[in-house]
Design an enzyme around this catalytic site. Structure first.
Site, PDB file in Angstrom:
ATOM      1  N   TYR A 112       0.826  -1.222   0.000  1.00  0.00           N
ATOM      2  CA  TYR A 112       0.000   0.000   0.000  1.00  0.00           C
ATOM      3  C   TYR A 112       0.858   1.269   0.000  1.00  0.00           C
ATOM      4  O   TYR A 112       0.445   2.289  -0.554  1.00  0.00           O
ATOM      5  CB  TYR A 112      -0.987  -0.035   1.171  1.00  0.00           C
ATOM      6  CG  TYR A 112      -2.083  -1.051   0.931  1.00  0.00           C
ATOM      7  CD1 TYR A 112      -2.052  -2.304   1.535  1.00  0.00           C
ATOM      8  CD2 TYR A 112      -3.119  -0.778   0.045  1.00  0.00           C
ATOM      9  CE1 TYR A 112      -3.027  -3.251   1.258  1.00  0.00           C
ATOM     10  CE2 TYR A 112      -4.106  -1.719  -0.232  1.00  0.00           C
ATOM     11  CZ  TYR A 112      -4.048  -2.950   0.382  1.00  0.00           C
ATOM     12  OH  TYR A 112      -5.013  -3.885   0.085  1.00  0.00           O
ATOM     13  N   HIS A 121     -14.674   0.436  -0.991  1.00  0.00           N
ATOM     14  CA  HIS A 121     -13.549  -0.442  -0.628  1.00  0.00           C
ATOM     15  C   HIS A 121     -12.458   0.289   0.152  1.00  0.00           C
ATOM     16  O   HIS A 121     -11.327  -0.191   0.248  1.00  0.00           O
ATOM     17  CB  HIS A 121     -12.977  -1.109  -1.882  1.00  0.00           C
ATOM     18  CG  HIS A 121     -13.961  -1.999  -2.571  1.00  0.00           C
ATOM     19  ND1 HIS A 121     -13.843  -2.360  -3.884  1.00  0.00           N
ATOM     20  CD2 HIS A 121     -15.088  -2.590  -2.134  1.00  0.00           C
ATOM     21  CE1 HIS A 121     -14.859  -3.138  -4.222  1.00  0.00           C
ATOM     22  NE2 HIS A 121     -15.631  -3.300  -3.191  1.00  0.00           N
ATOM     23  N   SER A 129     -14.970  -4.408 -14.114  1.00  0.00           N
ATOM     24  CA  SER A 129     -15.226  -5.724 -14.732  1.00  0.00           C
ATOM     25  C   SER A 129     -16.475  -6.373 -14.137  1.00  0.00           C
ATOM     26  O   SER A 129     -16.887  -7.439 -14.572  1.00  0.00           O
ATOM     27  CB  SER A 129     -14.016  -6.640 -14.490  1.00  0.00           C
ATOM     28  OG  SER A 129     -13.811  -6.816 -13.092  1.00  0.00           O
TER      29      SER A 129
HETATM   30  N1  APR Z   1     -11.365   3.274 -19.239  1.00  0.00           N
HETATM   31  C1  APR Z   1     -12.438   2.546 -18.788  1.00  0.00           C
HETATM   32  N2  APR Z   1     -12.351   1.239 -18.406  1.00  0.00           N
HETATM   33  C2  APR Z   1     -11.141   0.659 -18.524  1.00  0.00           C
HETATM   34  C3  APR Z   1      -9.983   1.334 -19.001  1.00  0.00           C
HETATM   35  C4  APR Z   1     -10.140   2.712 -19.360  1.00  0.00           C
HETATM   36  N3  APR Z   1      -9.128   3.442 -19.793  1.00  0.00           N
HETATM   37  N4  APR Z   1      -8.936   0.464 -18.981  1.00  0.00           N
HETATM   38  C5  APR Z   1      -9.434  -0.728 -18.521  1.00  0.00           C
HETATM   39  N5  APR Z   1     -10.754  -0.608 -18.264  1.00  0.00           N
HETATM   40  C6  APR Z   1     -11.687  -1.609 -17.728  1.00  0.00           C
HETATM   41  C7  APR Z   1     -11.396  -3.054 -18.051  1.00  0.00           C
HETATM   42  O1  APR Z   1     -11.945  -3.421 -19.287  1.00  0.00           O
HETATM   43  C8  APR Z   1     -12.080  -3.787 -16.890  1.00  0.00           C
HETATM   44  O2  APR Z   1     -13.437  -4.074 -17.198  1.00  0.00           O
HETATM   45  O3  APR Z   1     -11.614  -1.528 -16.320  1.00  0.00           O
HETATM   46  C9  APR Z   1     -12.042  -2.761 -15.751  1.00  0.00           C
HETATM   47  C10 APR Z   1     -11.088  -3.094 -14.617  1.00  0.00           C
HETATM   48  O4  APR Z   1     -11.562  -4.240 -13.977  1.00  0.00           O
HETATM   49  P1  APR Z   1     -10.830  -4.762 -12.649  1.00  0.00           P
HETATM   50  O5  APR Z   1      -9.378  -4.706 -12.836  1.00  0.00           O
HETATM   51  O6  APR Z   1     -11.470  -6.065 -12.311  1.00  0.00           O
HETATM   52  O7  APR Z   1     -11.170  -3.656 -11.560  1.00  0.00           O
HETATM   53  P2  APR Z   1     -12.510  -3.442 -10.718  1.00  0.00           P
HETATM   54  O8  APR Z   1     -13.717  -3.925 -11.439  1.00  0.00           O
HETATM   55  O9  APR Z   1     -12.518  -2.054 -10.246  1.00  0.00           O
HETATM   56  O10 APR Z   1     -12.224  -4.417  -9.458  1.00  0.00           O
HETATM   57  C11 APR Z   1     -13.141  -4.452  -8.408  1.00  0.00           C
HETATM   58  O11 APR Z   1     -11.656  -5.809  -7.100  1.00  0.00           O
HETATM   59  O12 APR Z   1      -9.460  -6.114  -6.771  1.00  0.00           O
HETATM   60  C12 APR Z   1     -10.592  -5.684  -6.170  1.00  0.00           C
HETATM   61  O13 APR Z   1     -10.986  -4.143  -4.424  1.00  0.00           O
HETATM   62  C13 APR Z   1     -10.509  -4.249  -5.738  1.00  0.00           C
HETATM   63  O14 APR Z   1     -12.073  -2.448  -6.095  1.00  0.00           O
HETATM   64  C14 APR Z   1     -11.450  -3.542  -6.706  1.00  0.00           C
HETATM   65  C15 APR Z   1     -12.431  -4.628  -7.081  1.00  0.00           C
END
Ligand code: APR
Length: 228
Positions: free
Chosen positions: A53, A104, A172
């Protein structure tokens, strides 16, 4: 003003230079969740967790909000905007958004590892072993780790139920209970999903925009502002 609710995820901050979690080369390819983002990890190797972190906090202090963050802040001119974010960064607030709920946790905050109510703002990036709260206990990152409860979800649900417009940006939708918020948005209201991998979402009145946040949001916001 119409109530516009946004659920954002890591993709929202990707164009600011902050890595997402599950994309190619994402954070969870480089780190093992169990070793850096769980209560067991904190018990077994708190220094490894602090290092993880601290690196992210240092990076956050070096990056800036992107055009997507600023576009959402701009929407407040004509809409009652509430952002519900899965992100622990403070880029929404730094772009000027005034109603941001962090499901989160927040990277720039720390708290007592015993008394969750003893929360403090960080003005520097490094949290060390031996840094204690007023109860004398070690400070830990103010982050919801895997396996921990998401206390804010109870407050988030009625906000989504009350929305006139619902937007999902850069997530995602794999992590619950956050992803479950989608199901609370009113059947009739217009919904938008902005993500380069949005694909199709079979939800009523949903418009999927296979775009990056920094590109798709300014376009959509311009359209929404022209509708009032
Ligand atoms: N603009 C918009 N979306 C984007 C971009 C961009 N420039 N680049 C990537 N993405 C999208 C990807 O296609 C994907 O669907 O962002 C998403 C990222 O997904 P994750 O990495 O799974 O992140 P997130 O959904 O926020 O994860 C949820 O999981 O790891 C834990 O606590 C953590 O808050 C997080 C939670």
């Amino acid at each position: 003003m119409q109530k516009l609710v946004v659920l954002s995820g890591a993709g929202m901050s990707a164009e600011s230079g902050i890595m997402t979690f599950r994309d190619m080369g994402g954070m969870w390819e480089q780190y093992n969740i169990e070793e850096v983002a769980s209560p067991i990890a904190w018990q077994q190797d708190p220094q490894l967790v602090l290092d993880f972190y601290n690196i992210r906090r240092k990076q956050l202090m070096e990056v800036e909000p992107n055009a997507g963050h600023f576009a959402l802040a701009d929407l407040e001119k004509e809409y009652d905007v509430q952002i519900i974010t899965q992100n622990v960064d403070n880029l929404h607030e730094r772009a000027g958004s005034t109603n941001v709920m962090h499901l989160h946790g927040e990277l720039m905050k720390v708290r007592s590892e015993v008394d969750e109510s003893l929360i403090h703002e960080m003005d520097h990036w490094e949290l060390k072993l031996g840094d204690t709260a007023e109860d004398g206990h070690q400070l830990r990152p103010h982050i919801v780790w895997f396996g921990e409860a998401v206390p804010m979800i109870e407050e988030a649900i009625p906000i989504v139920q009350d929305a006139d417009i619902f937007m999902v940006v850069g997530t995602s939708l794999q992590v619950y209970p956050a992803a479950g918020l989608l199901s609370y948005a009113g059947h009739e209201i217009p919904k938008y999903y902005i993500d380069p991998n949005a694909g199709e979402l079979h939800i009523s009145n949903m418009t999927c925009l296979n775009d990056k946040a920094g590109v798709g949001l300014p376009k959509l916001v311009k359209q929404l502002l022209s509708m009032t």
